[in-house]
Design a protein around this motif. Structure first.
Motif, PDB file in Angstrom:
ATOM      1  N   THR A  17     -53.752 -19.645 -40.286  1.00  0.00           N
ATOM      2  CA  THR A  17     -53.475 -21.006 -39.864  1.00  0.00           C
ATOM      3  C   THR A  17     -52.074 -21.027 -39.247  1.00  0.00           C
ATOM      4  O   THR A  17     -51.280 -20.096 -39.434  1.00  0.00           O
ATOM      5  CB  THR A  17     -53.561 -22.006 -41.028  1.00  0.00           C
ATOM      6  N   TRP A  18     -51.778 -22.101 -38.521  1.00  0.00           N
ATOM      7  CA  TRP A  18     -50.572 -22.086 -37.688  1.00  0.00           C
ATOM      8  C   TRP A  18     -49.286 -21.944 -38.492  1.00  0.00           C
ATOM      9  O   TRP A  18     -48.373 -21.218 -38.096  1.00  0.00           O
ATOM     10  CB  TRP A  18     -50.514 -23.342 -36.822  1.00  0.00           C
ATOM     11  N   TRP A  72     -52.811 -17.786 -31.435  1.00  0.00           N
ATOM     12  CA  TRP A  72     -51.789 -18.808 -31.632  1.00  0.00           C
ATOM     13  C   TRP A  72     -50.552 -18.553 -30.769  1.00  0.00           C
ATOM     14  O   TRP A  72     -50.129 -17.411 -30.590  1.00  0.00           O
ATOM     15  CB  TRP A  72     -51.337 -18.855 -33.076  1.00  0.00           C
ATOM     16  N   SER A  85     -46.392 -20.310 -30.412  1.00  0.00           N
ATOM     17  CA  SER A  85     -45.431 -21.084 -31.205  1.00  0.00           C
ATOM     18  C   SER A  85     -45.232 -22.479 -30.624  1.00  0.00           C
ATOM     19  O   SER A  85     -44.459 -23.269 -31.163  1.00  0.00           O
ATOM     20  CB  SER A  85     -44.086 -20.359 -31.254  1.00  0.00           C
ATOM     21  N   ALA A 128     -51.273 -27.484 -32.175  1.00  0.00           N
ATOM     22  CA  ALA A 128     -50.413 -26.479 -31.539  1.00  0.00           C
ATOM     23  C   ALA A 128     -51.241 -25.779 -30.457  1.00  0.00           C
ATOM     24  O   ALA A 128     -52.468 -25.826 -30.455  1.00  0.00           O
ATOM     25  CB  ALA A 128     -49.911 -25.470 -32.565  1.00  0.00           C
ATOM     26  N   HIS A 173     -52.810 -22.675 -28.143  1.00  0.00           N
ATOM     27  CA  HIS A 173     -53.303 -21.314 -28.301  1.00  0.00           C
ATOM     28  C   HIS A 173     -53.925 -20.849 -26.984  1.00  0.00           C
ATOM     29  O   HIS A 173     -54.332 -21.653 -26.146  1.00  0.00           O
ATOM     30  CB  HIS A 173     -54.338 -21.219 -29.423  1.00  0.00           C
ATOM     31  N   TYR A 177     -54.749 -26.960 -26.846  1.00  0.00           N
ATOM     32  CA  TYR A 177     -54.148 -27.299 -28.139  1.00  0.00           C
ATOM     33  C   TYR A 177     -55.261 -27.684 -29.088  1.00  0.00           C
ATOM     34  O   TYR A 177     -56.291 -28.234 -28.699  1.00  0.00           O
ATOM     35  CB  TYR A 177     -53.112 -28.417 -28.008  1.00  0.00           C
ATOM     36  N   LYS A 211     -53.690 -27.374 -36.144  1.00  0.00           N
ATOM     37  CA  LYS A 211     -52.889 -26.352 -36.805  1.00  0.00           C
ATOM     38  C   LYS A 211     -53.571 -25.822 -38.067  1.00  0.00           C
ATOM     39  O   LYS A 211     -53.296 -24.701 -38.498  1.00  0.00           O
ATOM     40  CB  LYS A 211     -51.520 -26.922 -37.202  1.00  0.00           C
TER      41      LYS A 211
END
Length: 252
Positions: A100-101, A212, A214, A222, A224, A238, A241
């Motif tokens: 997971t993020w 993923w 940042s 978020a 990817h 996106y 997360k």
């Protein structure tokens, strides 16, 4: 490096006639044959795992999905999770591990539902779950990768965006469902590791590769990199997360 004499001769003939150069890497048409790339090798000192590496343009990437077990991540938040697809160790061996993020970021205090200071283009690379000397790619660094292959993609995307061709060259030559394999023309060898979550729901191994970045979109989402068996696109999307995805580390 090896030379493809047939391609060389054809290109030389085209240049002699005043035509545009053919088969240039980094062109919008992509390579006409497999790129002559050399794999490197990197050993993760944390667990001794060895990864192939490849340089694409000015970037050096791991040419395999990260398979590092960060151990107990429950302290990072309610949605922190890392594991193998279907919780089968053989899938970690095949596809690498899912994160997971917040785990991919190594707890940036901005997991699902949390606002944080991560950005599309952080001034300092976020190491995250990657080994020393490597980092979790930013949204902009994925843009750079796609633009090297397809310069028409452009930069400074702040929403979903796709290249219509780059996915073909980033996907591995085997392992994709329904003849969805790529040419792996740059040695990135993207494998379709699918996704999962903390509730042991798993989706799309064999058909989708999700890596993923940042780059954060908002408190829930978020960015990817997204590749799929069904077309040749390379997309920056996106998504939640709290979903677990693969990680490809980029050298500092």
């Amino acid at each position: 490096m090896k030379k493809n004499l047939l391609v060389f001769g054809t290109c030389a003939f085209a240049l002699a006639l005043g035509l545009a150069a053919c088969g240039e890497y980094g062109s919008s048409n992509g390579p006409t044959n497999d790129h002559d790339f050399d794999y490197g090798e990197f050993t993760d000192a944390r667990d001794g795992q060895v990864y192939k590496t490849v340089t694409i343009g000015t970037q050096t990437w791991m040419a395999e999905n990260l398979n590092y077990d960060p151990g107990d991540v429950s302290g990072m938040g309610s949605y922190a999770w890392s594991g193998c697809y279907y919780n089968a160790s053989s899938n970690c061996t095949k596809y690498g591990r899912l994160y997971t993020w917040e785990v991919a970021m190594d707890d940036a205090s901005c997991g699902y539902g949390e606002t944080c200071n991560a950005s599309l283009n952080p001034s300092t690379p976020v190491r995250g779950v990657c080994p020393s000397g490597w980092h979790l790619p930013s949204h902009r660094e994925f843009e750079e990768l796609i633009n090297y292959i397809d310069p028409s993609f452009g930069y400074n995307h702040t929403d979903d965006a796709s290249s219509s061709t780059a996915g073909e060259y980033l996907k591995s030559k085997s392992g994709w469902d329904s003849n969805g394999n790529g040419t792996d023309a740059y040695g990135f060898s993207a494998l379709p590791g699918g996704s999962g979550d903390i509730s042991d729901n798993f989706y799309d191994a064999g058909s989708v590769a999700l890596f993923w970045s940042s780059g954060v979109y908002n408190s829930d989402y978020a960015f990817h990199l997204h590749l799929t068996y069904s077309n040749e696109r390379a997309s920056l999307y996106y998504n939640y997360k709290k979903h677990a995805r693969s990680v490809r580390c980029l050298k500092d």
